[in-house]
Design a protein around this motif. Structure first.
Motif, PDB file in Angstrom:
ATOM      1  N   GLY A  70      46.471 -68.999 177.553  1.00 45.07           N
ATOM      2  CA  GLY A  70      46.084 -67.633 177.210  1.00 45.07           C
ATOM      3  C   GLY A  70      44.744 -67.609 176.497  1.00 45.07           C
ATOM      4  N   SER A  71      44.481 -66.541 175.781  1.00 42.76           N
ATOM      5  CA  SER A  71      43.182 -66.386 175.116  1.00 42.76           C
ATOM      6  C   SER A  71      43.205 -66.828 173.661  1.00 42.76           C
ATOM      7  N   ILE A  72      44.350 -67.365 173.189  1.00 46.65           N
ATOM      8  CA  ILE A  72      44.445 -67.753 171.781  1.00 46.65           C
ATOM      9  C   ILE A  72      44.612 -69.249 171.601  1.00 46.65           C
ATOM     10  N   LYS A  73      45.582 -69.849 172.248  1.00 47.11           N
ATOM     11  CA  LYS A  73      46.000 -71.207 171.889  1.00 47.11           C
ATOM     12  C   LYS A  73      44.956 -72.272 172.250  1.00 47.11           C
ATOM     13  N   LEU A  74      44.791 -72.592 173.544  1.00 50.70           N
ATOM     14  CA  LEU A  74      43.828 -73.620 173.925  1.00 50.70           C
ATOM     15  C   LEU A  74      42.386 -73.228 173.594  1.00 50.70           C
ATOM     16  N   PRO A  75      42.003 -71.958 173.793  1.00 57.82           N
ATOM     17  CA  PRO A  75      40.631 -71.592 173.403  1.00 57.82           C
ATOM     18  C   PRO A  75      40.322 -71.854 171.933  1.00 57.82           C
ATOM     19  N   SER A  76      41.350 -71.794 171.061  1.00 56.80           N
ATOM     20  CA  SER A  76      41.094 -72.059 169.638  1.00 56.80           C
ATOM     21  C   SER A  76      40.742 -73.520 169.396  1.00 56.80           C
ATOM     22  N   LEU A  77      41.116 -74.411 170.319  1.00 59.72           N
ATOM     23  CA  LEU A  77      40.737 -75.818 170.221  1.00 59.72           C
ATOM     24  C   LEU A  77      39.321 -76.059 170.735  1.00 59.72           C
ATOM     25  N   VAL A  78      38.808 -75.102 171.473  1.00 60.11           N
ATOM     26  CA  VAL A  78      37.473 -75.229 172.057  1.00 60.11           C
ATOM     27  C   VAL A  78      36.434 -74.481 171.229  1.00 60.11           C
ATOM     28  N   ASN A  79      36.816 -73.318 170.714  1.00 62.56           N
ATOM     29  CA  ASN A  79      35.854 -72.423 170.070  1.00 62.56           C
ATOM     30  C   ASN A  79      35.823 -72.516 168.547  1.00 62.56           C
ATOM     31  N   GLY A  80      36.601 -73.421 167.966  1.00 58.77           N
ATOM     32  CA  GLY A  80      36.535 -73.626 166.520  1.00 58.77           C
ATOM     33  C   GLY A  80      37.303 -72.613 165.705  1.00 58.77           C
ATOM     34  N   TYR A  81      38.415 -72.064 166.230  1.00 58.84           N
ATOM     35  CA  TYR A  81      39.227 -71.107 165.476  1.00 58.84           C
ATOM     36  C   TYR A  81      40.454 -71.775 164.857  1.00 58.84           C
ATOM     37  N   PHE A  82      40.682 -73.038 165.202  1.00 59.88           N
ATOM     38  CA  PHE A  82      41.869 -73.771 164.755  1.00 59.88           C
ATOM     39  C   PHE A  82      41.383 -74.957 163.922  1.00 59.88           C
ATOM     40  N   HIS A  83      41.865 -75.049 162.676  1.00 55.07           N
ATOM     41  CA  HIS A  83      41.278 -76.004 161.739  1.00 55.07           C
ATOM     42  C   HIS A  83      42.340 -76.918 161.135  1.00 55.07           C
ATOM     43  N   PRO A  84      42.409 -78.173 161.597  1.00 51.08           N
ATOM     44  CA  PRO A  84      43.344 -79.129 160.996  1.00 51.08           C
ATOM     45  C   PRO A  84      43.002 -79.396 159.531  1.00 51.08           C
ATOM     46  N   HIS A  85      44.031 -79.708 158.762  1.00 49.04           N
ATOM     47  CA  HIS A  85      43.856 -80.001 157.335  1.00 49.04           C
ATOM     48  C   HIS A  85      43.748 -81.513 157.149  1.00 49.04           C
ATOM     49  N   VAL A  86      42.772 -81.941 156.329  1.00 47.66           N
ATOM     50  CA  VAL A  86      42.588 -83.365 156.044  1.00 47.66           C
ATOM     51  C   VAL A  86      42.408 -83.529 154.529  1.00 47.66           C
ATOM     52  N   LYS A  87      42.655 -84.737 154.042  1.00 40.63           N
ATOM     53  CA  LYS A  87      42.445 -85.031 152.627  1.00 40.63           C
ATOM     54  C   LYS A  87      40.978 -85.317 152.335  1.00 40.63           C
ATOM     55  N   ASN A  88      40.322 -86.021 153.290  1.00 36.73           N
ATOM     56  CA  ASN A  88      38.922 -86.392 153.113  1.00 36.73           C
ATOM     57  C   ASN A  88      38.182 -86.085 154.415  1.00 36.73           C
ATOM     58  N   SER A  89      37.342 -85.069 154.392  1.00 36.90           N
ATOM     59  CA  SER A  89      36.676 -84.647 155.629  1.00 36.90           C
ATOM     60  C   SER A  89      35.728 -85.720 156.151  1.00 36.90           C
ATOM     61  N   ALA A  90      35.264 -86.619 155.277  1.00 36.97           N
ATOM     62  CA  ALA A  90      34.375 -87.690 155.736  1.00 36.97           C
ATOM     63  C   ALA A  90      35.112 -88.677 156.629  1.00 36.97           C
ATOM     64  N   ASN A  91      36.439 -88.735 156.503  1.00 36.93           N
ATOM     65  CA  ASN A  91      37.254 -89.626 157.342  1.00 36.93           C
ATOM     66  C   ASN A  91      38.232 -88.802 158.175  1.00 36.93           C
ATOM     67  N   ALA A  92      37.758 -87.659 158.651  1.00 35.47           N
ATOM     68  CA  ALA A  92      38.638 -86.716 159.350  1.00 35.47           C
ATOM     69  C   ALA A  92      39.241 -87.327 160.606  1.00 35.47           C
ATOM     70  N   TYR A  93      38.421 -87.989 161.400  1.00 36.03           N
ATOM     71  CA  TYR A  93      38.950 -88.559 162.643  1.00 36.03           C
ATOM     72  C   TYR A  93      39.981 -89.643 162.351  1.00 36.03           C
ATOM     73  N   GLY A  94      39.708 -90.453 161.316  1.00 34.50           N
ATOM     74  CA  GLY A  94      40.667 -91.501 160.962  1.00 34.50           C
ATOM     75  C   GLY A  94      42.015 -90.924 160.577  1.00 34.50           C
ATOM     76  N   GLU A  95      42.022 -89.789 159.856  1.00 33.91           N
ATOM     77  CA  GLU A  95      43.285 -89.170 159.448  1.00 33.91           C
ATOM     78  C   GLU A  95      44.015 -88.534 160.637  1.00 33.91           C
ATOM     79  N   LEU A  96      43.253 -87.998 161.602  1.00 36.79           N
ATOM     80  CA  LEU A  96      43.873 -87.282 162.724  1.00 36.79           C
ATOM     81  C   LEU A  96      44.086 -88.153 163.957  1.00 36.79           C
ATOM     82  N   LYS A  97      43.580 -89.376 163.918  1.00 39.67           N
ATOM     83  CA  LYS A  97      43.647 -90.229 165.108  1.00 39.67           C
ATOM     84  C   LYS A  97      45.080 -90.452 165.580  1.00 39.67           C
ATOM     85  N   ARG A  98      45.992 -90.683 164.638  1.00 41.32           N
ATOM     86  CA  ARG A  98      47.382 -90.938 165.039  1.00 41.32           C
ATOM     87  C   ARG A  98      47.958 -89.740 165.782  1.00 41.32           C
ATOM     88  N   THR A  99      47.702 -88.529 165.266  1.00 41.87           N
ATOM     89  CA  THR A  99      48.223 -87.319 165.916  1.00 41.87           C
ATOM     90  C   THR A  99      47.598 -87.138 167.291  1.00 41.87           C
TER      91      THR A  99
END
Length: 588
Positions: free
Chosen positions: A399-428
């Protein structure tokens, strides 16, 4: 691993390369000629890659270039006009025109060239920090070639001008003091240069105001320091094949969205909010006049909206087919608003159920953090917005909300340290098998600061450009006054000796200069007024446009600059009566 064993569903990508036409053709032939690859390489001429130069930068470069060209032509005209007697003497004593012209052109070009080359070299070496001289010269040869071409151009131009002057000028009238008068030409050039400088002054002031306007919102954006933008994408092969896209890409990204949602990612999708660099539009036909945003439960915990009586909002339990509309107390949704939301709900729902909404009022005047670095930087928070709480797990992925939010920057994962954001989210990401489709992850706050730094840098460049042009106009005014004294020196000196006062001697000159500066100011104001009608030229425009306030400030700055120039002329003219006796004695 051989190419034949690679799974085409897991190994995809769009690649760009840069090279000459010959290198490109050779590369394509090599791809198509390898039978093991089985590739038939073709060129798609419809694809365009954006330039690294922004429209504002291009306008700045062109403005500075135009003023510098006008200043150079002005100086050429004045300088060569003052060579009249020297050319006449050189012709009288038998100099060859080519020899005289070459000598004069070399004396004009060599000093600035000898000064510019060491300065340019030092600046390039400071920036590049080269390891070897050969590597440095190989990397910067295009700069030195450009300097050499410019010097050659100015040498040839001056050589041609002097040769023509040598051949066309009459010796006797020149020796008697007759000189060509190009005051009309110099006045026209000075008007153009002044108008361009005032325009650059207005841009520099507006740029500084833009920077100060966005800088004060930094504390608000700092609250997003633990949230990141995740950018997903997929190769063009999936875009062309819907079945392949729905079978391979959609399930993995849908799983990624759901897992990030469970881990605290926030959704804030305001379809009609003003984006950075995008003109404001009217959304009167949209529900809630366009002032609404889709959010998830994590965002509700992040924003903590309150009830009309300032109490904590308790989110009720919603059915699978139900959306919760949280509206400002005095902005209750109309039937039309609700019907439009239900229509959207039908399109977004993953199951065939009748849409349903639940209404809940919230306190008026609340502002909500967007957490969206693509929004206008001044609008870190949106006030009196209607929030529509949705259950991401029940949304249709395509639809116009779910996957587009992963493309257009409307969906924001939470991290403890943004400098290591990929490392924290890599497992997911790996667990969802979405690794091939995650392009990058960046801090929301860092992205905002990058944009603010761009505005700051642009404001600094504009200010430096204005100072450069201010130096040029000061030099032009100085040369113009000296040219006036050169052409009218005897008459002025005799007038002083006869007892005429300053105003009597220079009345026409001051009147002419005043009119010229007035025309420059009028031309400058006209350029500002014409800005809205010249958008197709991609001209620089302040973030809030050329408002009346900004136009007035620019006008006052223009008056100040021209007043300083006019006062400078008066001072220089006032000093011209010094040493009158010596000048008359020398025959000047």
């Amino acid at each position: 691993m051989s190419f034949s064993k690679i799974n085409s569903n897991n190994f995809n990508g769009d690649y760009y390369f840069h090279g000459t036409k010959e290198d490109t053709e050779a590369f394509l032939q090599e791809l198509s000629g390898d039978e093991n690859l089985g590739i038939q390489a073709t060129v798609d001429s419809s694809v365009a890659v954006a330039s690294d130069t922004t429209e504002n930068q291009l306008f700045l470069y062109l403005t500075i270039l135009a003023i510098m060209v006008a200043a150079i032509l002005f100086c050429y005209a004045i300088y060569n006009g003052q060579l009249t007697k020297e050319v006449a003497v050189a012709g009288l004593i038998g100099w060859k025109s080519t020899h005289f012209a070459a000598t004069k052109a070399a004396k004009l070009v060599l000093p600035p060239l000898l000064i510019a080359v060491p300065i340019i070299s030092g600046a390039l070496m400071y920036v590049a920090q080269p390891q070897t001289v050969r590597g440095f010269l190989a990397a910067t040869k295009i700069v030195y070639l450009a300097v050499w071409e410019a010097a050659t151009f100015f040498f040839v131009l001056e050589f041609i001008i002097i040769v023509r002057k040598f051949k066309r000028q009459s010796i006797a009238p020149a020796l008697k003091g007759k000189r060509p008068n190009r005051e009309k030409t110099s006045t026209g050039m000075k008007i153009v240069i002044c108008a361009g400088t005032l325009l650059m002054a207005a841009i520099a002031i507006a740029g500084f105001q833009d920077f100060k306007d966005v800088e004060r919102h930094i504390p608000e954006w700092r609250k997003t320091a633990n949230y990141v933008n995740i950018a997903c994408g997929w190769p063009w092969t999936y875009v062309e094949d819907d079945d392949k896209f729905n079978d391979v890409v959609v399930p993995k990204l849908n799983r990624l969205w759901d897992e990030l949602d469970r881990e605290g990612a926030i959704l804030f999708f305001a379809p009609n909010a003003e984006k950075e660099g995008v003109p404001r539009e009217s959304y009167a036909a949209e529900p809630f006049d366009g002032r609404y945003a889709y959010v998830n439960k994590n965002y509700m915990e992040f924003a903590s909206p309150v009830t009309p009586d300032d109490k904590k909002l308790d989110i009720p339990t919603l059915r699978d087919n139900e959306w919760l509309i949280l509206y400002p107390e005095h902005n209750k949704p109309t039937k039309d608003d609700i019907e439009k939301i239900k229509e959207t709900q039908r399109d977004e729902w993953s199951k065939k159920r009748a849409p349903a909404v639940k209404l809940m009022p919230i306190k008026d005047g609340q502002s909500f953090m967007t957490c969206d670095s693509s929004m206008r930087l001044e609008e870190a928070r949106l006030q009196d917005y209607t929030l529509i709480l949705v259950d991401g797990g029940s949304l249709k992925p395509t639809g116009s909300i779910k996957l587009p939010s992963l493309v257009n920057g409307y969906f924001h994962p939470h991290v403890k340290n943004s400098a290591n954001a990929y490392g924290e989210l890599k497992r997911t990401i790996t667990h969802a098998q979405a690794d091939p489709y995650v392009l990058w992850i960046s801090s929301v706050y860092d992205d905002v600061m990058f944009q603010i730094e761009e505005i700051r840098a642009e404001a600094a460049v504009n200010a430096i450009a204005f100072m450069l042009l201010l130096m040029i106009i000061a030099f032009v005014v100085k040369i113009d006054v000296e040219s006036y004294l050169y052409h009218h020196g005897r008459r002025l000196d005799v007038s002083y000796l006869l007892g005429y006062g300053f105003m009597s001697v220079h009345r026409k000159r001051l009147l002419k200069s005043g009119i010229g500066y007035g025309i420059s100011l009028g031309l400058f104001i006209g350029m500002l007024k014409a800005y809205p009608k010249m958008n197709f030229l991609s001209l620089y425009t302040p973030r809030t446009g050329w408002t009346m306030e900004k136009t007035e400030i620019a006008g006052m700055a223009g008056v100040a600059v021209l007043s300083i120039c006019f006062i400078g002329e008066i001072i220089k003219l006032g000093r011209s009566k010094n040493n009158i006796g010596e000048r008359l004695k020398e025959g000047c």
